[in-house]
Design a protein around this motif. Sequence first.
Motif, short mmCIF file in Angstrom:
data_model
loop_
_atom_site.label_atom_id
_atom_site.label_comp_id
_atom_site.label_asym_id
_atom_site.label_seq_id
_atom_site.Cartn_x
_atom_site.Cartn_y
_atom_site.Cartn_z
N GLN A 127 0.82 -1.23 0.00
CA GLN A 127 0.00 0.00 0.00
C GLN A 127 0.84 1.27 0.00
O GLN A 127 0.37 2.34 -0.38
N ALA A 128 2.09 1.17 0.49
CA ALA A 128 2.92 2.38 0.60
C ALA A 128 3.96 2.44 -0.51
O ALA A 128 4.93 3.20 -0.41
N ALA A 129 3.74 1.67 -1.59
CA ALA A 129 4.73 1.63 -2.67
C ALA A 129 4.99 3.03 -3.24
O ALA A 129 6.09 3.31 -3.72
N TYR A 130 3.99 3.90 -3.18
CA TYR A 130 4.17 5.26 -3.70
C TYR A 130 3.93 6.32 -2.62
O TYR A 130 3.61 7.47 -2.92
N ALA A 131 4.08 5.92 -1.37
CA ALA A 131 3.83 6.87 -0.27
C ALA A 131 4.98 7.87 -0.15
O ALA A 131 6.11 7.59 -0.55
N GLU A 132 4.69 9.00 0.44
CA GLU A 132 5.73 9.92 0.91
C GLU A 132 6.14 9.46 2.30
O GLU A 132 5.31 8.91 3.04
#
Length: 263
Positions: free
Chosen positions: A223-228
């Motif tokens: 889910q955080a593959a593209y998180a800041e």
Amino acid sequence: MAFEHVDYKSLDVPAAPFSDPSIIPDFPKDKVPRHVGVIMDGNGRWAKQRGLIRTDGHQAAEPVVFDTIAAAIECGVRYLSLYTFSTENWKRSPQEVRFLMGFSRDIIHRRVAQMDKWGVRVRWAGRRPRLWKSVIDELEMAMERTKNNKVIDVVFCINYGGRAEIADACADIAREVRAGKIKGDRVTEKMIAEHLYNPDIPDCDLVIRTSGEQRTSNFLAWQAAYAEYDFVPELFPDYGREAFWRSIDHYIHRDRRFGGVKK
Ligand code: IPE
Ligand code: IPE
Ligand code: MG
């Protein structure tokens, strides 16, 4: 409107989560991250600095967890994932593991009425095997009681590992292929996303890690593959509402491109 003074550092259940509105930053609604994850790290070091034992640090974290939830509600975050116990944390001493299991169970039990009052929908992400049954039972009661709440979803990640979650999703898909529910051999990203522990929860926009460590420690791998990311120096028991809002402010000033080019 009158505001009661709420002492979030005390273990008493505050009557309302709301700060004096004049101190809540006025973030543009469409800029606030929808889903924030928090790696609540540094309890052991906080205790050590004070000559206390590690479990005292975990105890000192409890009011901060609720201050963080209140901060998220107040600035309009819709999903908050809290990394509470990882699939790797079983490596700790049996005493610490036992404490963390019992403490997680008791917190959910003691705080469910407060969360319900705040409009929190309690969720859980994690693996069943090995997790104490009494923890699962408390989580299930809390999830049932709060299932219609809509202010914020708070996901307790307990016996959670990002790789374990992806492996579990793949195992589910394999079972469905064998049962003939999925035809062919094409596994898509969408299919994996639909088999995660809570498929309705959107991708994570911002991950905050306290204590100065700059790693993800297997949190929200999919889910955080593209998180800041915001790595902050405070040890978790020293964290709190204002520090959370600072992280939101950092996020708002980031330029998210998702591989594209901004015009
Ligand atoms: C985070 O604090 C809480 C859990 C992992 C359960 P730590 O216990 O990892 O504290 P440090 O990192 O040793 O200071
Ligand atoms: C991550 O912290 C897990 C939680 C906060 C629950 P850890 O303290 O377990 O992570 P490492 O060992 O520093 O990677
Ligand atoms: Mg740690």
